[in-house]
Design an enzyme around this catalytic site. Sequence first.
Site: not given
Ligand code: CAA
Length: 389
Positions: A131-132, A160, A244, A247, A283, A345, A348, A371
């Site tokens: 979100e914004p 985005w 996951d 990425r 080199q 490399i 221009g 992501e």
């Molecule tokens: N898989 C499963 N569960 C997960 C997880 C994962 N990879 N990562 C975190 N969790 C769970 C944790 O276990 C935790 O659960 P419990 O509370 O039950 O223990 C809960 O989620 C909260 O986790 P965190 O405390 O780690 O959360 P956080 O607020 O500290 O945030 C962060 C973690 C890694 C910073 C996360 O916010 C993050 O990845 N931020 C980046 C967001 C992102 O990648 N945005 C891109 C959006 S998509 C895009 O780019 C546009 C497009 O269209 C391509």
Amino acid sequence: MTDLPIHPLSAEHKMLRDAARDFAQKEIAPIAAEFDESGEFPHATIRKMGGLGFMGIEVPEQYGGAEMDALAYVLALEEISKVDASHGVIMSVNNSLYCHGILQFGTEEQKKKFITPVASGEAIGAYSLTEPQSGSDAGEMRSRAVRDGDSYVLNGRKSWVTSGPVADYFVVFMMTDPVKKQKGITAFLVDGKTKGLVRGRKEPKLGIRASATSELVFEDCRIPAENRLGEEGEGFKIAMTVLDAGRIGIAAQALGIAEAAYEATREYAGQREAFGQPIGAFQGTGFKIADMKTRIEASRLLIYNAALAKENSKTTGRRYTLEASMAKLYASETAMFVAHQAVQIHGGVGYSRELPIERYFRDAKITEIYEGTSEIQRLVISRSELGIK
Ligand code: CAA
């Protein structure tokens, strides 16, 4: 490209990789510069990619996919991205952020309805988390979904969204219980034709210009309750689990960009002469070539490793967060490093729009941002290593 001795590719993997390479050379290479310039969405080639199974590689055949494994997915995505990173990200989001999430968390009905048209390439899928005011801090969202009988009513603004202007279906994350913060987030499946879903302005971007990105505005957008993905409050975990997978896709996209920039540069360094010898014989240039090649092969190993961990997770349920973050971090920074050296490399001509080198440079940058930025990947990796919650 070298085969990985510890994980030799099967005949099917090689066949798919070669099919993706042929398709990219024949169908995408001739139009890539033109679509980058115009910013038009490449509907025709994306539809053809669907026909070849590239838009739902890991999706079972019963839902319109190619039913191959996670390694097949990164191999094909690398080849497409090597020719055009815009086609690469459209493919990545469709496969990972959209199909993969519904496959893992959806009901049978949801899979049939929402995956089948998208995996077969007849329709396009998108994922809307940001979100914004909340990008890296994804849990800080303000968009609201309120239950009303057999419906949910959605309100808010998302930003985005890759394929936002053209997608037929969306996975959307909304707050259903703000008091619970992250644990009050819920995921929904939204048909792009639903009343109250308005597509915002298309973002003018530095790179991946043929991939359309926009805001989405929800104004009293009513969807059936059966379109909830998972349970109320499970949305944040679903969003993270899906990222996951996403990425690994972006890592493969970055690898494709790096390879394209590297191969053009290796050839140029062997041909272009200065001070009486090919510039590669200096080199200063040769060492850059060595670093580019080494980082590319290291990225490939991390990506294959992450893909195998993802495949393994389908039977064990084991998370592959660390493997995915390391692959994404290293491959995206490699893409930027290699594209930067490639422009330098080439000199221009590398800066000129006559060659695709400047496009690789512009396209590489986003892989360090979307992501999860490189900073977020380092946060995920360090927390995992140090055992910090
Ligand atoms: N898989 C499963 N569960 C997960 C997880 C994962 N990879 N990562 C975190 N969790 C769970 C944790 O276990 C935790 O659960 P419990 O509370 O039950 O223990 C809960 O989620 C909260 O986790 P965190 O405390 O780690 O959360 P956080 O607020 O500290 O945030 C962060 C973690 C890694 C910073 C996360 O916010 C993050 O990845 N931020 C980046 C967001 C992102 O990648 N945005 C891109 C959006 S998509 C895009 O780019 C546009 C497009 O269209 C391509």
